[in-house]
Scaffold this motif. Structure first.
Motif, PDB file in Angstrom:
ATOM      1  N   MET A   1       0.817  -1.210   0.000  1.00  0.00           N
ATOM      2  CA  MET A   1       0.000   0.000   0.000  1.00  0.00           C
ATOM      3  C   MET A   1       0.850   1.258   0.000  1.00  0.00           C
ATOM      4  SD  MET A   1      -3.429  -0.797   2.199  1.00  0.00           S
ATOM      5  CE  MET A   1      -2.718  -1.808   3.471  1.00  0.00           C
ATOM      6  N   VAL A   2       1.973   1.218   0.715  1.00  0.00           N
ATOM      7  CA  VAL A   2       2.883   2.373   0.736  1.00  0.00           C
ATOM      8  C   VAL A   2       3.399   2.676  -0.660  1.00  0.00           C
ATOM      9  CG1 VAL A   2       5.132   3.177   1.517  1.00  0.00           C
ATOM     10  CG2 VAL A   2       3.595   2.075   3.134  1.00  0.00           C
ATOM     11  N   LEU A   3       3.824   1.638  -1.371  1.00  0.00           N
ATOM     12  CA  LEU A   3       4.440   1.838  -2.673  1.00  0.00           C
ATOM     13  C   LEU A   3       3.413   2.101  -3.768  1.00  0.00           C
ATOM     14  CD1 LEU A   3       7.317  -0.807  -2.585  1.00  0.00           C
ATOM     15  CD2 LEU A   3       7.285   1.559  -1.782  1.00  0.00           C
ATOM     16  N   GLU A   4       2.291   1.412  -3.738  1.00  0.00           N
ATOM     17  CA  GLU A   4       1.254   1.671  -4.732  1.00  0.00           C
ATOM     18  C   GLU A   4       0.590   3.017  -4.506  1.00  0.00           C
ATOM     19  OE1 GLU A   4      -1.604  -1.153  -5.996  1.00  0.00           O
ATOM     20  OE2 GLU A   4      -0.314  -2.879  -5.589  1.00  0.00           O
ATOM     21  N   GLY A   5       0.344   3.341  -3.246  1.00  0.00           N
ATOM     22  CA  GLY A   5      -0.284   4.617  -2.927  1.00  0.00           C
ATOM     23  C   GLY A   5       0.682   5.780  -2.933  1.00  0.00           C
ATOM     24  N   GLN A   6       1.986   5.472  -2.878  1.00  0.00           N
ATOM     25  CA  GLN A   6       3.046   6.493  -2.837  1.00  0.00           C
ATOM     26  C   GLN A   6       2.784   7.509  -1.727  1.00  0.00           C
ATOM     27  OE1 GLN A   6       3.881   8.100  -6.755  1.00  0.00           O
ATOM     28  NE2 GLN A   6       4.264   6.082  -7.623  1.00  0.00           N
TER      29      GLN A   6
END
Length: 238
Positions: A138-143
């Motif tokens: 979620m951190v990386l997809e949501g940036q």
């Protein structure tokens, strides 16, 4: 509307008066924009206290069992959790878990605050356990940045298996935001996901002074003798 009334008029003032939480690092939570608050998980009451002290509304991913109860009690519990910003997450794996994580991404896409317990379940003994990599995805997809948050003493006022909390003072500490922009675009790399998750867990360990154990909390629970496990509280009270 219910969430606002709950926080400011119904439950919030009472709980904050009774437990008088001391708070550090509130300035680390961005005033606007999407952010994940990643917390340790010692007690059911963690999900009540932390959102009450944060000025912005916090949406939590909660285990799906809270939303599937039957009868009047099940309906009331489901209504309460949905109205207070809790979102069901299916931890059975596969497509069910993917759909649950997508719910979290939708919260972030709206620019809101998402609360997550990377351990996936409450600590069975007060130690900090290995994080699950769903948070990294979620951190990386949501940036989005991650603000680590640790609850201190909540397992003493409301241990697992109890129905009502005891009166006592607890602490809530927010750490400096963690920036993972160097990994954006690598959300399918399992080694990157593990690295991001471990960095979040180490930040929680530094803030909390909990002993870190590099196994999953669910595995630690399964290995405990049955006599040493407290009875799990029912969904309406746990």
């Amino acid at each position: 509307m219910f969430n606002w009334l709950l926080k400011h008029w119904i439950v919030g003032p009472y709980i904050l008066t009774v437990f008088r939480p001391w708070i550090k690092g509130m300035e680390h939570i961005p005033a606007t924009g999407p952010v994940i608050i990643a917390g340790n998980h010692l007690s059911f009451i963690d999900s009540v206290l932390m959102p009450l002290v944060v000025r912005r509304r916090v949406y939590f991913l909660a285990k799906s069992e809270y939303f599937t109860g039957r009868g009047l009690k099940g309906a009331l519990v489901r209504w309460f959790f949905l109205a207070s910003g809790q979102l069901p997450i299916d931890r059975s794996g596969g497509k069910a878990s993917e759909a649950s994580l997508d719910s979290g991404l939708k919260v972030l896409a709206r620019g809101d605050v998402l609360g997550i317990y990377p351990e996936g379940t409450r600590s069975p003994d007060g130690k900090l356990y290995r994080g699950r990599t769903g948070i990294a995805r979620m951190v990386l997809e949501g940036q989005v940045p991650v603000v680590p948050c640790v609850m201190i003493g909540t397992e003493q006022i409301m241990p697992t298996g109890t129905f009502l909390p005891k009166v006592g003072r607890v602490g809530i500490v927010f750490g400096e935001p963690l920036d993972f922009s160097r990994y954006y675009g690598l959300d399918t790399d399992r080694f990157v996901l593990r690295s991001v998750t471990d960095e979040i867990m180490y930040a929680l360990a530094r803030l909390s002074d909990q002993e870190y154990v590099d196994v999953y909390a669910s595995s630690a629970k399964a290995k405990r003798p049955a006599a040493a496990r407290p009875a799990e509280a029912k969904p309406a009270s746990a």
